[in-house]
Enzyme design. Structure first.
Site, PDB file in Angstrom:
ATOM      1  N   SER A 184     -91.237  -2.619  65.089  1.00 53.04           N
ATOM      2  CA  SER A 184     -90.432  -2.883  63.737  1.00 53.04           C
ATOM      3  C   SER A 184     -91.247  -3.508  62.751  1.00 53.04           C
ATOM      4  O   SER A 184     -92.363  -4.140  62.733  1.00 53.04           O
ATOM      5  CB  SER A 184     -89.260  -3.918  64.133  1.00 53.04           C
ATOM      6  N   GLU A 244     -83.035  -3.798  69.589  1.00 56.51           N
ATOM      7  CA  GLU A 244     -83.397  -2.582  70.480  1.00 56.51           C
ATOM      8  C   GLU A 244     -82.413  -1.349  70.088  1.00 56.51           C
ATOM      9  O   GLU A 244     -82.121  -0.579  70.860  1.00 56.51           O
ATOM     10  CB  GLU A 244     -82.851  -2.973  71.838  1.00 56.51           C
TER      11      GLU A 244
END
Length: 379
Positions: free
Chosen positions: A128, A363
């Site tokens: 990310s 997630e």
């Protein structure tokens, strides 16, 4: 009370008994105070690694435990029922090890695999970015080719173990376009790598979450995992497994909340009866139990498909969605069962409720899971 598990072998039953023993003796007594103090569980990874619990789903050929995923996930659930932050950290470590152990070369396995599996090297997953979370193909961190390696520049965000990990599964752009992303087994400490202040989180405070900043950091070429441009394939393959890890963690958290609520409802009385004997409260507990059992069934179905070598992307997203939504509902209802006491820190259910919220977000948010499921239905 212990979950009555249906496990494939006696070895698996013995393994779960070992996990319960370690979790009850070494992990559960630390959870409340260390969460309040934002204190990292130093020493626990070495303990879990020594017991062989960090490499359960990986093949024996690389030093793993050779256990099916359905067994590994139930071990993870047992950890989460005692301290969710530790279980999530183990799940992330397993996720971070995935690129090396599934896509690494024999030489790379020889250098790093054993240390990763025994807990000498603790891992973080670095995909990310501040402006590329759910849309992994949009990441901007770059890995520029040099004469003998890569020069890394860019920012990463939301890294579990950030600043604490010994290595990161790092995804960076080596070319433009969705096929221009590569994966690296990056050291946790090197010149040009710095970390931001740990996030001030709602829960899971025992394990830090930070941003990372790569400023002309140099990685040798042998730190690349797989071929150039293979990174997004590696990332998505890892995330299917990682979503099952979070589903198991969420189920363990929900089970802990249910157990606490049932115990309290059997002790507390009102109008001359145990409150569990009042139909309104008894039905609430029944719905909580049904949600926990449903969550466990969905992640085990996905795990068994994975173990059988069948496609399981859709089932992994269903498991993550169902289990984390169940955890949010069950922990909230547990607070309700405790009444005013549930809103205090005298009991752990308020912590469970705070910890459940993030399960719906990391997630891949549950909105992303719905997108994955709908696309799988349309394919």
């Amino acid at each position: 009370m212990p979950v009555d598990r249906l496990l494939p072998t006696q070895e698996a039953h013995d393994l779960i008994d070992l996990v319960r023993h370690i979790a009850d003796k070494e992990i559960a007594p630390l959870a409340d105070q260390r969460e309040r103090d934002h204190q990292y569980p130093d020493g626990l990874f070495a303990l879990l690694g020594e017991a062989g619990l960090l490499g359960l789903p990986y093949p024996g050929s690389v030093g793993g435990g050779d256990q099916p995923y359905e067994v590994y996930l139930q071990a993870l659930e047992e950890l989460a029922a005692r301290w969710a932050a530790v279980a999530v950290a183990v799940s992330v470590h397993t996720l971070a090890a995935f690129p090396l152990l599934h896509f690494g070369t024999t030489e790379q396995h020889g250098r790093w695999a054993q240390a990763v599996l025994n807990g000498d090297l603790v891992g973080g997953y670095s995909l990310s970015e501040p402006h590329a979370g759910s849309d992994a193909a949009a990441l901007a961190c770059r890995a520029e080719r040099t004469a003998d390696g890569y020069r890394i520049n860019g920012a990463k965000a939301w890294i579990t173990h950030g600043g604490k990990a010994d290595f990161y599964a790092l995804f960076a752009r080596t070319a433009d376009g969705p096929t221009g992303i590569s994966c690296f087994f990056a050291p946790g400490r090197c010149e040009g790598l710095t970390f931001g202040k740990p996030e001030d989180k709602m829960g899971l405070n025992g394990v830090p979450t930070t941003s990372a900043y790569w400023d002309d950091a140099v990685l040798p070429a042998d730190r690349r995992i797989g071929s150039e441009g293979q990174g997004l394939h590696i990332a998505f393959a890892a995330l299917d497994s990682g979503r099952l890890g979070i589903a198991a963690c969420a189920t363990g958290l929900a089970q802990a909340a249910l157990d606490a609520a049932v115990a309290y409802a059997q002790e507390r009385t009102s109008f001359g009866r145990k409150i569990i004997d009042h139909q309104g409260l008894g039905f609430l507990l029944a719905d909580m139990a049904a949600a926990v059992d449903s969550a466990r069934a969905t992640y085990l179905d996905a795990a068994r498909r994975r173990d059988a070598g069948r496609p399981y992307t859709r089932q992994a997203s269903v498991a993550k969605l169902v289990a984390t939504d169940a955890a949010m509902k069950v922990t909230t209802d547990a607070v309700q069962v405790f009444g005013g006491y549930g809103y205090t820190r005298d009991y752990p259910v308020e912590r469970y409720m705070r910890e459940a919220k993030i399960m719906q977000i990391f997630e891949g948010t549950n909105q992303i899971q719905r997108l994955v499921i709908s696309r799988q239905l349309a394919s």
